[in-house]
Design an enzyme around this catalytic site. Structure first.
Site, PDB file in Angstrom:
ATOM      1  N   ARG A  38       5.648  -0.241  -5.717  1.00 57.20           N
ATOM      2  CA  ARG A  38       5.448  -1.137  -4.588  1.00 57.20           C
ATOM      3  C   ARG A  38       4.387  -2.192  -4.892  1.00 57.20           C
ATOM      4  NH1 ARG A  38       7.244   0.544   0.213  1.00 57.20           N
ATOM      5  NH2 ARG A  38       5.476  -0.296   1.344  1.00 57.20           N
ATOM      6  N   GLU A  95      24.737 -18.665  -2.251  1.00 59.92           N
ATOM      7  CA  GLU A  95      24.296 -17.283  -2.447  1.00 59.92           C
ATOM      8  C   GLU A  95      25.383 -16.300  -1.997  1.00 59.92           C
ATOM      9  OE1 GLU A  95      22.209 -15.815  -4.075  1.00 59.92           O
ATOM     10  OE2 GLU A  95      21.959 -13.855  -3.156  1.00 59.92           O
ATOM     11  N   ASN A 144      -2.190   2.352   6.030  1.00 56.53           N
ATOM     12  CA  ASN A 144      -1.272   1.239   5.709  1.00 56.53           C
ATOM     13  C   ASN A 144      -1.032   0.450   6.985  1.00 56.53           C
ATOM     14  OD1 ASN A 144      -0.970   2.155   3.160  1.00 56.53           O
ATOM     15  ND2 ASN A 144       1.167   2.812   3.370  1.00 56.53           N
ATOM     16  N   GLY A 145      -0.830  -0.864   6.849  1.00 56.15           N
ATOM     17  CA  GLY A 145      -0.553  -1.690   8.030  1.00 56.15           C
ATOM     18  C   GLY A 145      -1.734  -2.576   8.349  1.00 56.15           C
ATOM     19  N   HIS A 179      36.066 -34.342  -0.508  1.00 53.68           N
ATOM     20  CA  HIS A 179      35.963 -35.166  -1.718  1.00 53.68           C
ATOM     21  C   HIS A 179      36.612 -34.488  -2.919  1.00 53.68           C
ATOM     22  CE1 HIS A 179      33.506 -38.054   0.385  1.00 53.68           C
ATOM     23  NE2 HIS A 179      32.814 -37.038   0.873  1.00 53.68           N
ATOM     24  N   GLU A 211      29.736 -11.512  -8.018  1.00 56.22           N
ATOM     25  CA  GLU A 211      29.061 -10.509  -8.842  1.00 56.22           C
ATOM     26  C   GLU A 211      29.647  -9.118  -8.684  1.00 56.22           C
ATOM     27  OE1 GLU A 211      25.015 -11.373  -7.205  1.00 56.22           O
ATOM     28  OE2 GLU A 211      24.435 -10.991  -9.262  1.00 56.22           O
ATOM     29  N   CYS A 265       0.815  -1.211   0.000  1.00 62.62           N
ATOM     30  CA  CYS A 265       0.000   0.000   0.000  1.00 62.62           C
ATOM     31  C   CYS A 265       0.854   1.269   0.000  1.00 62.62           C
ATOM     32  CB  CYS A 265      -0.871   0.019   1.247  1.00 62.62           C
ATOM     33  SG  CYS A 265      -1.818  -1.482   1.441  1.00 62.62           S
ATOM     34  N   LYS A 281      27.091 -13.566  -4.445  1.00 61.99           N
ATOM     35  CA  LYS A 281      27.132 -12.118  -4.154  1.00 61.99           C
ATOM     36  C   LYS A 281      28.555 -11.600  -4.303  1.00 61.99           C
ATOM     37  CE  LYS A 281      23.931 -11.124  -4.454  1.00 61.99           C
ATOM     38  NZ  LYS A 281      22.901 -12.038  -4.713  1.00 61.99           N
ATOM     39  N   LYS A 302      19.980  -6.351 -14.657  1.00 61.17           N
ATOM     40  CA  LYS A 302      19.029  -6.654 -13.586  1.00 61.17           C
ATOM     41  C   LYS A 302      17.991  -7.670 -14.046  1.00 61.17           C
ATOM     42  CE  LYS A 302      17.363  -6.187  -9.506  1.00 61.17           C
ATOM     43  NZ  LYS A 302      18.090  -6.960  -8.494  1.00 61.17           N
ATOM     44  N   TRP A 304      -2.938  -2.724  -1.473  1.00 60.40           N
ATOM     45  CA  TRP A 304      -2.515  -4.098  -1.750  1.00 60.40           C
ATOM     46  C   TRP A 304      -3.370  -4.969  -0.848  1.00 60.40           C
ATOM     47  CZ3 TRP A 304       1.660  -5.690  -4.816  1.00 60.40           C
ATOM     48  CH2 TRP A 304       1.938  -7.053  -4.749  1.00 60.40           C
TER      49      TRP A 304
END
Ligand code: F6R
Length: 604
Positions: free
Chosen positions: A27, A480, A99-100, A503, A487, A2, A484, A599, A75
């Site tokens: 958003r 991950e 909102n909330g 191994h 990249e 929202c 990061k 992106k 939303w």
């Protein structure tokens, strides 16, 4: 999620409100509305869908001279995305945007219905305006009624309220959801749930704190704190440059997005946690009828989120789960069975390989679902069902907050299915829901930790490679972490399961091999510790991340002792993101736009 805007001034209000809402569009939302008060008369416009629908509805509406207005993009959380549920919500003579979540709305609603109030919407928000009007009957002033209303609300909110008897005033409050008030040289006051809505319209703003409330009128702004004490108006200048303003003082968007994780995870959880179960309003439970297997498919960071989820789905929901790299899946002539739910995960919803895999699964007649950050993206439009991650726009090319919200949604999904399939008992589901509630606080960046990582980063600028190692869900997290670092630092890094090092890769061990070891207290601690000791014995340089001391490490990053491995997962995720970023900054790289990367990867 929202968005809120508000305006007190003399310019044509409709344009100001809709322009502000447009800045908050990224958003995501599913309906929008504005209410304008002029000469004690209200004009209201609401529309389902995009802002263009609202603009069409308000096409012939114009104001000249002074007015006040409030606007909202919604939303859906409580109640479907319909015009009736869209904000602003009407009492008899007042409108509210919010909102909330008002946690005690049911209790308040029952009380108000008992007093004869009629509710039109299914939202929690509507109780605010009726409660205000209930108090207005006995209060000396509308502001007193507003204050009394706030005292009775529990939960998170940012609220703007207007009442026809006070023609020039907006009442406002902030408690747990962001709200900013700004002013300009023309004597206008504006509100926004993010400063994006105010850039170019205000030269200075106040970022309201929790418990702040007050009113803005033609005479100015009155601000109070949670002890009802008047607060000095400490404005800070608002940059006119959209990009730098949007960085909000952070050096890079990536840094801002790492810090934002606490807010976006709150958004991701919003309306989805009940005391005993997980609720996805957007999912029809029939989607899971006849499903005996889940196939997760994604690329890059989203693939790592999928891999993490495969542990949780099998562990919690006892459902067979496999994970596919989309570019491989497309061409390997997979054997698919109709009892498989095919779930794609994508920040952008446009990644070519993932999109094609989704099309393939549909062609095979599988039920499909997408976990995505961008509403209306190609994948969201194509899949049978979608769950949005609500991370907000992610500008840094290296994904951070999108990953956090993906894992959060997938964790919730595993509990949702565990509940449906009765594979976890109620106490355990309740316990994990409590953990989920702790997520926003868990990922809040501790400034002392950030400073430690900044200092530490100078020791990790060379070497012949990095190994990030972990077990269980900490293995995908290690992948991950390595991604990061690669990249944005352009250093070679690999993620590996701790138990696999002996191994083969252990042959590389020497002081120039940097091992970033994820050593959680609550998942396979002793096993992982032995694997790290094997590397340390061969003189690899070890940087351990753990809440427990580890004397074989060259560097140690201490995380907080949490009660569960999933909270450790999220805490370590933040450490890995910050460490990569600090290394890349020292190397002088463009953190937000690393070389060779885009992106949204819309080519295969
Ligand atoms: C890494 C990163 C990429 C994306 C990948 C998939 O930081 O952002 O690896 O995760 O390109 O993109 P989406 O999630 O948009 O499908």
């Amino acid at each position: 999620m929202c968005g809120i805007v508000g305006y007190v001034g003399k310019k044509p209000v409709k344009k100001i409100l809709i322009d502000g809402l447009r800045e908050l569009e990224y958003r995501g939302y599913d309906s929008a509305g504005i209410a304008v008060l002029q000469n004690h008369q209200f004009s209201l416009f609401k529309a389902v869908g995009k802002l263009i629908n609202l603009e069409e509805k308000a096409h012939s509406f114009e104001t000249t001279g002074f007015s006040v207005g409030i606007g909202h993009t919604r939303w859906a959380t409580h109640g479907k995305p319909t015009e009736l549920n869209a904000h602003p919500h009407l009492g008899n003579n007042s409108y509210v945007v919010h909102n909330g979540i008002i946690e005690n709305y049911q209790e308040l609603k029952t009380m108000l219905i008992g007093q004869g109030t009629r509710f039109l919407s299914q939202t929690d928000t509507e109780v605010i305006v009726h409660l205000f009007e209930f108090h207005l009957k006995t209060a000396y002033t509308p502001f007193e009624a507003f204050t009394q209303t706030l005292h009775e609300l529990s939960g998170a909110y940012a609220v703007l309220l207007v009442n026809a008897s006070v023609n020039d005033t907006i009442f406002f409050a902030k408690h747990g959801s962001p709200m900013i008030v700004g002013r300009n040289h023309e004597g206008e006051t504006l509100f926004g749930s993010s400063d994006a809505a105010l850039i170019g319209k205000c030269h200075e703003v106040i970022y309201l704190e929790d418990g702040h409330y007050g009113y803005a009128s033609v005479e100015g702004i009155a601000l109070f704190d949670d002890k009802n004490q008047a607060v000095n108006l400490n404005f800070t200048p608002l940059s006119e440059n959209k990009l730098s303003a949007q960085k909000e003082g952070y050096r890079f968007f990536m840094e801002k997005e790492i810090y934002e994780q606490t807010t976006v995870l709150s958004d991701t959880l919003l309306g989805r946690l009940r005391d005993e179960s997980i609720h996805f309003e957007e999912l029809d439970p029939k989607l899971f009828d006849g499903i005996n297997e889940i196939k997760l498919c994604a690329c890059g960071t989203s693939y790592h989120a999928a891999l993490s989820a495969s542990y949780l789905l099998e562990r919690h929901a006892k459902i067979k789960t496999s994970v596919e790299i989309a570019s491989e899946f497309r061409y390997r002539e997979p054997f698919l069975t109709p009892d498989t739910l095919f779930i794609v995960i994508s920040q952008s919803g446009e990644t070519a390989d993932t999109l094609e895999s989704l099309k393939m699964a549909k062609k095979f007649g599988l039920k499909t679902m997408v976990i995505c950050n961008v509403d209306n993206s190609s994948m969201v439009r194509l899949a049978d069902a979608s769950v949005l991650t609500r991370a907000g726009i992610e500008k840094g090319v290296a994904s951070t907050k999108a990953f956090a919200t993906q894992v959060c949604v997938l964790w919730m999904l595993s509990l949702f299915l565990a509940n449906e399939r009765k594979t976890l008992d109620a106490t355990e589901i309740r316990r994990q829901i409590r953990l989920l509630r702790a997520l926003p606080a868990t990922v809040a960046v501790d400034p002392a930790l950030h400073e430690q990582l900044r200092r530490l980063s100078k020791r990790y600028l060379h070497g012949h490679g990095f190994f990030f190692i972990g077990r269980d869900v900490f293995f995908p997290l290690a992948l991950e972490g390595a991604l990061k670092l690669k990249e944005i630092s352009y250093l070679h890094a690999e993620g590996y399961p701790s138990g696999e090092m002996k191994h083969g890769p252990i042959a590389l061990a020497d002081p120039e091999l940097f091992t970033i070891a994820l050593l959680p207290q609550h998942k396979l601690y002793e096993k992982t510790k032995s694997n790290i000791e094997e590397l340390s014995a061969r003189d690899a340089t070890i940087c351990s991340i753990s809440p427990l001391d580890f004397d074989k490490a060259d560097d140690h990053i201490r995380t907080k002792s949490t009660e569960d491995y999933m909270l450790e997962f999220f805490e370590m995720m933040v450490v890995l993101q910050l460490l990569s970023m600090e290394i890349a900054i020292r190397l002088g790289n463009d953190v937000d736009m690393p070389r060779n990367l885009a992106k949204s990867v819309t080519v295969e």
